[in-house]
Design a protein around this motif. Sequence first.
Motif, PDB file in Angstrom:
ATOM      1  N   ARG A 108       0.824  -1.211   0.000  1.00  0.00           N
ATOM      2  CA  ARG A 108       0.000   0.000   0.000  1.00  0.00           C
ATOM      3  C   ARG A 108       0.864   1.269   0.000  1.00  0.00           C
ATOM      4  N   ARG A 109       1.923   1.270   0.786  1.00  0.00           N
ATOM      5  CA  ARG A 109       2.810   2.426   0.857  1.00  0.00           C
ATOM      6  C   ARG A 109       3.460   2.709  -0.506  1.00  0.00           C
ATOM      7  N   GLU A 110       3.921   1.666  -1.179  1.00  0.00           N
ATOM      8  CA  GLU A 110       4.545   1.855  -2.494  1.00  0.00           C
ATOM      9  C   GLU A 110       3.567   2.445  -3.509  1.00  0.00           C
ATOM     10  N   HIS A 111       2.293   2.110  -3.381  1.00  0.00           N
ATOM     11  CA  HIS A 111       1.303   2.624  -4.316  1.00  0.00           C
ATOM     12  C   HIS A 111       0.847   4.043  -3.995  1.00  0.00           C
ATOM     13  N   GLU A 112       1.296   4.597  -2.888  1.00  0.00           N
ATOM     14  CA  GLU A 112       1.016   6.004  -2.602  1.00  0.00           C
ATOM     15  C   GLU A 112       1.838   6.925  -3.493  1.00  0.00           C
ATOM     16  N   ASN A 113       2.953   6.430  -4.003  1.00  0.00           N
ATOM     17  CA  ASN A 113       3.847   7.244  -4.827  1.00  0.00           C
ATOM     18  C   ASN A 113       4.344   6.452  -6.031  1.00  0.00           C
ATOM     19  N   VAL A 114       3.431   6.023  -6.866  1.00  0.00           N
ATOM     20  CA  VAL A 114       3.810   5.318  -8.084  1.00  0.00           C
ATOM     21  C   VAL A 114       4.631   6.275  -8.941  1.00  0.00           C
ATOM     22  N   PRO A 115       5.763   5.813  -9.466  1.00  0.00           N
ATOM     23  CA  PRO A 115       6.618   6.708 -10.253  1.00  0.00           C
ATOM     24  C   PRO A 115       5.879   7.296 -11.462  1.00  0.00           C
ATOM     25  N   GLU A 116       6.083   8.581 -11.662  1.00  0.00           N
ATOM     26  CA  GLU A 116       5.450   9.256 -12.794  1.00  0.00           C
ATOM     27  C   GLU A 116       5.886   8.630 -14.115  1.00  0.00           C
ATOM     28  N   ALA A 117       7.131   8.178 -14.189  1.00  0.00           N
ATOM     29  CA  ALA A 117       7.619   7.559 -15.423  1.00  0.00           C
ATOM     30  C   ALA A 117       6.807   6.314 -15.773  1.00  0.00           C
ATOM     31  N   LEU A 118       6.381   5.595 -14.776  1.00  0.00           N
ATOM     32  CA  LEU A 118       5.575   4.400 -15.017  1.00  0.00           C
ATOM     33  C   LEU A 118       4.175   4.782 -15.486  1.00  0.00           C
ATOM     34  N   GLU A 119       3.578   5.747 -14.827  1.00  0.00           N
ATOM     35  CA  GLU A 119       2.266   6.211 -15.266  1.00  0.00           C
ATOM     36  C   GLU A 119       2.339   6.736 -16.695  1.00  0.00           C
ATOM     37  N   ARG A 120       3.379   7.496 -17.015  1.00  0.00           N
ATOM     38  CA  ARG A 120       3.531   8.042 -18.366  1.00  0.00           C
ATOM     39  C   ARG A 120       3.695   6.925 -19.383  1.00  0.00           C
ATOM     40  N   ALA A 121       4.471   5.891 -19.047  1.00  0.00           N
ATOM     41  CA  ALA A 121       4.658   4.769 -19.972  1.00  0.00           C
ATOM     42  C   ALA A 121       3.314   4.138 -20.328  1.00  0.00           C
ATOM     43  N   TYR A 122       2.446   4.007 -19.355  1.00  0.00           N
ATOM     44  CA  TYR A 122       1.126   3.424 -19.599  1.00  0.00           C
ATOM     45  C   TYR A 122       0.245   4.394 -20.378  1.00  0.00           C
ATOM     46  N   LEU A 123       0.167   5.635 -19.923  1.00  0.00           N
ATOM     47  CA  LEU A 123      -0.738   6.600 -20.534  1.00  0.00           C
ATOM     48  C   LEU A 123      -0.291   7.038 -21.918  1.00  0.00           C
ATOM     49  N   ASP A 124       1.010   7.056 -22.172  1.00  0.00           N
ATOM     50  CA  ASP A 124       1.515   7.474 -23.481  1.00  0.00           C
ATOM     51  C   ASP A 124       1.566   6.328 -24.485  1.00  0.00           C
ATOM     52  N   SER A 125       1.232   5.124 -24.046  1.00  0.00           N
ATOM     53  CA  SER A 125       1.249   3.974 -24.947  1.00  0.00           C
ATOM     54  C   SER A 125       0.052   4.044 -25.894  1.00  0.00           C
ATOM     55  N   GLU A 126       0.023   3.133 -26.835  1.00  0.00           N
ATOM     56  CA  GLU A 126      -1.094   3.038 -27.774  1.00  0.00           C
ATOM     57  C   GLU A 126      -2.236   2.190 -27.204  1.00  0.00           C
ATOM     58  N   ALA A 127      -2.184   1.875 -25.902  1.00  0.00           N
ATOM     59  CA  ALA A 127      -3.188   0.997 -25.293  1.00  0.00           C
ATOM     60  C   ALA A 127      -4.547   1.663 -25.160  1.00  0.00           C
ATOM     61  N   GLY A 128      -4.587   2.974 -25.108  1.00  0.00           N
ATOM     62  CA  GLY A 128      -5.863   3.678 -24.979  1.00  0.00           C
ATOM     63  C   GLY A 128      -6.537   3.414 -23.642  1.00  0.00           C
ATOM     64  N   ILE A 129      -5.777   3.537 -22.557  1.00  0.00           N
ATOM     65  CA  ILE A 129      -6.323   3.287 -21.227  1.00  0.00           C
ATOM     66  C   ILE A 129      -7.366   4.347 -20.895  1.00  0.00           C
ATOM     67  N   GLU A 130      -8.547   3.887 -20.520  1.00  0.00           N
ATOM     68  CA  GLU A 130      -9.599   4.788 -20.069  1.00  0.00           C
ATOM     69  C   GLU A 130      -9.744   4.728 -18.553  1.00  0.00           C
ATOM     70  N   THR A 131      -9.610   3.540 -17.986  1.00  0.00           N
ATOM     71  CA  THR A 131      -9.729   3.353 -16.550  1.00  0.00           C
ATOM     72  C   THR A 131      -8.711   2.319 -16.107  1.00  0.00           C
ATOM     73  N   TYR A 132      -8.050   2.584 -14.986  1.00  0.00           N
ATOM     74  CA  TYR A 132      -7.128   1.603 -14.405  1.00  0.00           C
ATOM     75  C   TYR A 132      -7.219   1.745 -12.895  1.00  0.00           C
ATOM     76  N   SER A 133      -7.721   0.725 -12.237  1.00  0.00           N
ATOM     77  CA  SER A 133      -7.863   0.742 -10.790  1.00  0.00           C
ATOM     78  C   SER A 133      -7.265  -0.521 -10.199  1.00  0.00           C
ATOM     79  N   VAL A 134      -6.731  -0.394  -9.001  1.00  0.00           N
ATOM     80  CA  VAL A 134      -6.209  -1.534  -8.253  1.00  0.00           C
ATOM     81  C   VAL A 134      -6.884  -1.519  -6.886  1.00  0.00           C
ATOM     82  N   PHE A 135      -7.422  -2.658  -6.494  1.00  0.00           N
ATOM     83  CA  PHE A 135      -8.096  -2.822  -5.212  1.00  0.00           C
ATOM     84  C   PHE A 135      -7.335  -3.863  -4.403  1.00  0.00           C
ATOM     85  N   GLU A 136      -7.322  -3.712  -3.074  1.00  0.00           N
ATOM     86  CA  GLU A 136      -6.645  -4.670  -2.207  1.00  0.00           C
ATOM     87  C   GLU A 136      -7.516  -4.984  -1.011  1.00  0.00           C
ATOM     88  N   HIS A 137      -7.571  -6.266  -0.644  1.00  0.00           N
ATOM     89  CA  HIS A 137      -8.269  -6.692   0.562  1.00  0.00           C
ATOM     90  C   HIS A 137      -7.572  -7.929   1.118  1.00  0.00           C
TER      91      HIS A 137
END
Length: 125
Positions: free
Chosen positions: A44-73
């Motif tokens: 949980r702590r690591e996901h409080e500060n996901v690296p911007e470079a990783l988010e950019r890699a996903y969002l700048d890809s040709e995948a066309g991400i509209e929604t991305y959520s992670v749940f934990e229990h």
Amino acid sequence: AGRESPRTIILSVSTCLAEPTVGAAVERVAFHLRIREGERETYRREHENVPEALERAYLDSEAGIETYSVFEHDGHVFGYLELEDPDAIRAVMAESDAQADWEEVMEPIAADEGSQWMDEVYRMV
């Protein structure tokens, strides 16, 4: 780079939204993984500060991400994406330096149980 690791398919971003592409077909993709015993708070702590470079890699890809959520229990993680091209996001996961760096962070935290991709068995709408 050039690595494929289905275990970390979407260990990457807790939540990110991109602008939807009008008229594009959207696919739903989900995964499940387990957190190693005693590593839940670290996960949980690591996901409080996901690296911007990783988010950019996903969002700048040709995948066309509209929604991305992670749940934990209770040590179980469920990830959900709505995107245009699952193969494109898999390519980012296999080839991105940012993903490789994130995998190093997640390696001692997430249990490696092979592929975590899930089959959709029911859809109401």
